[in-house]
Enzyme design. Structure first.
Site, short mmCIF file in Angstrom:
data_model
loop_
_atom_site.label_atom_id
_atom_site.label_comp_id
_atom_site.label_asym_id
_atom_site.label_seq_id
_atom_site.Cartn_x
_atom_site.Cartn_y
_atom_site.Cartn_z
CE1 TYR A 116 24.28 -8.19 12.08
CE2 TYR A 116 24.29 -7.74 14.43
CZ TYR A 116 24.96 -8.13 13.28
OH TYR A 116 26.28 -8.47 13.33
CB SER A 145 16.65 -2.95 12.02
OG SER A 145 17.95 -2.84 12.52
CG ASP A 152 17.93 4.35 14.76
OD1 ASP A 152 18.78 3.78 15.48
OD2 ASP A 152 17.27 3.73 13.89
CG HIS A 196 16.96 0.70 15.95
ND1 HIS A 196 17.32 1.11 14.68
CD2 HIS A 196 16.94 -0.68 15.91
CE1 HIS A 196 17.53 0.04 13.91
NE2 HIS A 196 17.30 -1.04 14.62
#
Length: 337
Positions: free
Chosen positions: A92, A187, A273, A308
């Site tokens: 992202y 992600s 996460d 993450h």
């Protein structure tokens, strides 16, 4: 960050009820049909990266509505035979960056196509080169909230379509074994790879880590940063829009794509996460392939003390070994032979 989601034994059984639209399949069939047309690759131009062990091309292919999407295509130098390919999707806020940033897959003997993220690239890395002409639809300023009020306007409708078309582009490039193409991402890239697995039935493999767009409703309640937080911030102002937003998000739910997937799958998740909560990854993993009439090969790797970043380079090492074995099985011979 302490553990905050469900305990691992509950995650392994976690199968939330899906709010899946009745026209989910028709929506995506129509969307992808609109993107079909002339050959997927518009241009491929060799570039000098200074890396003598690799050859790289600046590729433009037709994505959503036939619009141009940029990508880097890299393969081991001096190898003329067709190679299995990895189509990689960036996280992202990232673009495709510079061609020497991601060379793990070509260094392992794969052809590698790295797709640019339309309308992104201004948060991390070295930028992107693909505009999003439709970014003016009502919604928040970040990509996760662009066009959020209507499924056909949503940013991820366009980005997922680009991701599917990237597989078609990879298969059309010289030196690619079209029967052995894998989708890979972390992600946001993991969410895109999973969507591709649900929309491209003959994909050879999918590798997903810390996927965005999975278990979206729960993630909106749990996530404390990143894309889900952007959606929540937008709805905190547009309080009346929650119903429309959740309806739109139901068309990009990763668990719905996972149900339709056929390819062997490799998952990874950090259990701490807070950007993409682990329950989202498990909601997709636990439903993976359930509509296909068989049980695809799949495995989940968890990292109890990681967020993450998940397993980071340790996880990539496992991905390399796993994908090589899957591709070797598909071809009856080793990738590097």
């Amino acid at each position: 960050m302490p553990a905050f989601d469900l305990p691992l034994d509950e995650l392994q059984r976690y199968r939330p009820v899906l709010d899946e639209p009745a026209d989910f399949d028709a929506f995506w069939q129509d969307t992808l049909k609109e993107a079909e047309g002339a050959g997927p690759v518009v241009s491929e131009r060799p570039v000098d990266t200074g890396l003598r062990l690799f050859e790289t091309w600046d590729v433009t292919f037709r994505g959503f509505a036939g619009e141009p999407v940029r990508a880097w295509y890299t393969r081991p130098a001096g190898v003329s035979r067709a190679l299995p390919a990895v189509v990689e999707y960036a996280g992202y806020g990232r673009g495709r960056g510079l061609p020497h940033e991601r060379i793990t897959w070509p260094a392992a003997g794969f052809a590698h196509l790295l797709m640019d993220n339309r309308g992104q690239g201004d948060r991390y890395g070295c930028g992107g080169d693909t505009p999003d002409p439709h970014a003016s639809a009502p919604g928040g300023p970040g990509p996760a909230a662009r066009g959020l009020l209507a499924p056909r306007d949503y940013h991820y409708r366009r980005l997922i379509t680009d991701a599917v078309r990237a597989v078609a582009a990879a298969r059309a490039l010289p030196g690619v074994d079209g029967a052995r193409v894998a989708a890979v991402g972390n992600s946001q890239g993991g969410g895109l790879a999973l969507a591709v697995a649900g929309l491209v039935p003959d994909l050879a493999a999918v590798l997903v880590s810390a996927p965005l767009l999975c278990g979206i409703r729960r993630a909106l309640d749990l996530a404390g940063a990143g894309p889900y937080d952007e959606i929540a911030a937008y709805l905190a102002v547009r309080r009346e829009a929650a119903g429309a937003a959740l309806h739109t998000l139901s068309y990009v739910e990763g668990a719905s794509f996972a149900r339709r997937a056929h390819a062997p799958a490799h998952f990874g998740v950090g259990l701490r996460d807070t950007v993409c909560p682990p329950s989202g990854a498990f909601s997709a993993f636990n439903r993976y392939g359930e509509l296909t009439g068989r049980e695809p090969r799949r495995e989940m790797h968890t990292y109890p003390f990681n967020g993450h970043e998940g397993g980071d380079a340790v996880h990539v090492r496992g991905q390399l070994s796993w994908l090589r074995a899957v591709m070797d099985d598909a071809a009856g011979g080793a990738v590097g032979d």
